[in-house]
Design a protein around this motif. Sequence first.
Motif, PDB file in Angstrom:
ATOM      1  N   UNK A   1       4.309   7.431   1.202  1.00  0.00           N
ATOM      2  CA  UNK A   1       3.531   6.235   1.508  1.00  0.00           C
ATOM      3  C   UNK A   1       3.952   5.591   2.824  1.00  0.00           C
ATOM      4  N   UNK A   2       5.241   5.553   3.060  1.00  0.00           N
ATOM      5  CA  UNK A   2       5.723   4.990   4.328  1.00  0.00           C
ATOM      6  C   UNK A   2       5.326   5.860   5.509  1.00  0.00           C
ATOM      7  N   UNK A   3       5.280   7.162   5.304  1.00  0.00           N
ATOM      8  CA  UNK A   3       4.845   8.051   6.375  1.00  0.00           C
ATOM      9  C   UNK A   3       3.378   7.835   6.715  1.00  0.00           C
TER      10      UNK A   3
ATOM     11  N   UNK B   1      10.752  -1.348   8.392  1.00  0.00           N
ATOM     12  CA  UNK B   1      10.245  -1.673   9.719  1.00  0.00           C
ATOM     13  C   UNK B   1       9.034  -0.813  10.025  1.00  0.00           C
ATOM     14  N   UNK B   2       8.286  -1.276  10.989  1.00  0.00           N
ATOM     15  CA  UNK B   2       7.131  -0.533  11.487  1.00  0.00           C
ATOM     16  C   UNK B   2       7.562   0.345  12.653  1.00  0.00           C
TER      17      UNK B   2
ATOM     18  N   UNK C   1       0.833  -1.209   0.000  1.00  0.00           N
ATOM     19  CA  UNK C   1       0.000   0.000   0.000  1.00  0.00           C
ATOM     20  C   UNK C   1       0.866   1.257   0.000  1.00  0.00           C
ATOM     21  N   UNK C   2       1.969   1.229   0.743  1.00  0.00           N
ATOM     22  CA  UNK C   2       2.867   2.387   0.743  1.00  0.00           C
ATOM     23  C   UNK C   2       3.499   2.592  -0.631  1.00  0.00           C
TER      24      UNK C   2
ATOM     25  N   UNK D   1      14.119   9.343  -0.162  1.00  0.00           N
ATOM     26  CA  UNK D   1      14.498   8.343   0.840  1.00  0.00           C
ATOM     27  C   UNK D   1      15.798   8.716   1.537  1.00  0.00           C
ATOM     28  N   UNK D   2      16.718   9.365   0.806  1.00  0.00           N
ATOM     29  CA  UNK D   2      17.976   9.781   1.428  1.00  0.00           C
ATOM     30  C   UNK D   2      17.780  10.965   2.358  1.00  0.00           C
ATOM     31  N   UNK D   3      17.038  11.969   1.923  1.00  0.00           N
ATOM     32  CA  UNK D   3      16.855  13.169   2.735  1.00  0.00           C
ATOM     33  C   UNK D   3      15.963  12.931   3.949  1.00  0.00           C
TER      34      UNK D   3
END
Length: 325
Positions: free
Chosen positions: A85-87, A148-149, A24-25, A76-78
């Motif tokens: 999506x991960x947020x 990870x969660x 989903x992310x 992803x680096x910054x």
Amino acid sequence: MNELVTGDAVVLGLRPARLPSRACAVLIDLLLVWSLYVALSLLLLSAVSSLDLAAVAAVQVALFLLVPVGLPIAVETLSRGRSVGKLVFGLRVVREDGGPVRFRHALTRGAVGVVEILLTSGVVACVASLVSERGRRLGDVFAGTLVVRERVPSVRAEQAPPSPVWLEGRFAGLDLSAVPEGLWLAVRQYLMRAGQLDQAVSRGMAERLTADLAACTGAPPPADVPPPHYLAGVLAERQARDARRAFGPAGARAARGTAPLYVGAPATEAAPSAAPSPGERWTPPGGDATRGGHGAGARSAAARRPPVVDGSTSPGPSSGFVPPA
């Protein structure tokens, strides 16, 4: 679902993410990236429409490398492993030891992700994530990372657990002057995290810390006291001594978590369960304050009376004057 454990046997408060939340992310990220890519493509193609086909193709390749490939790597680096999506789903990309990712990790994940996500529509990534024990895709394997969660209930361990009541005063005779501060810190950290460690790892760490503490104190640990209880008891004794030096005997008793003894009571007698309220007279054990008493309290009070010089039995204090014969 296995928790993350570092090489020092420290359990991190993070758990590997599984396929549904990761998928989903990724869908949210792809939707945003491709929307931006299409919008920029329409603008640039309308601007370079007068150029030849080779120039238009070069612009399209450069735009593809910058937006669908380069933009996720930069984000992803910054953000240290957090995309949009991960947020939303509370996920983060970290190294295998739990540390934050860097550019080389994000570059490897992004380069492999072009093949396993973009070119194969995510089929290879889904298969690899299902096979992996921690839900890692090929990009995570090559980069040494995992997702990870972050939104998991954490165990609060702000202070070390108290010492068992039956060990109170057991280690009062130990010499703790030779114990270094680093060992005290290691004992405290172990007691704070003992419930989060594996049983075998926790037992081994407790035995090693007990051996080190016994070597510094010069006295072997009691055979009837388990190592975790021994560590908690010695740490409580050290805290009580520090409190005694700073605040006196009352501070030491407060540090041990026991009820304070009343001033004037014998050291071997236990204090009453509750302190007397202001204006209320406290009756010592074995005596009656209203009748003078015949118990230990009355005897201790009589022992504290000053001697009577004139030989009378008056209980009041003597003035020091001797009448003439």
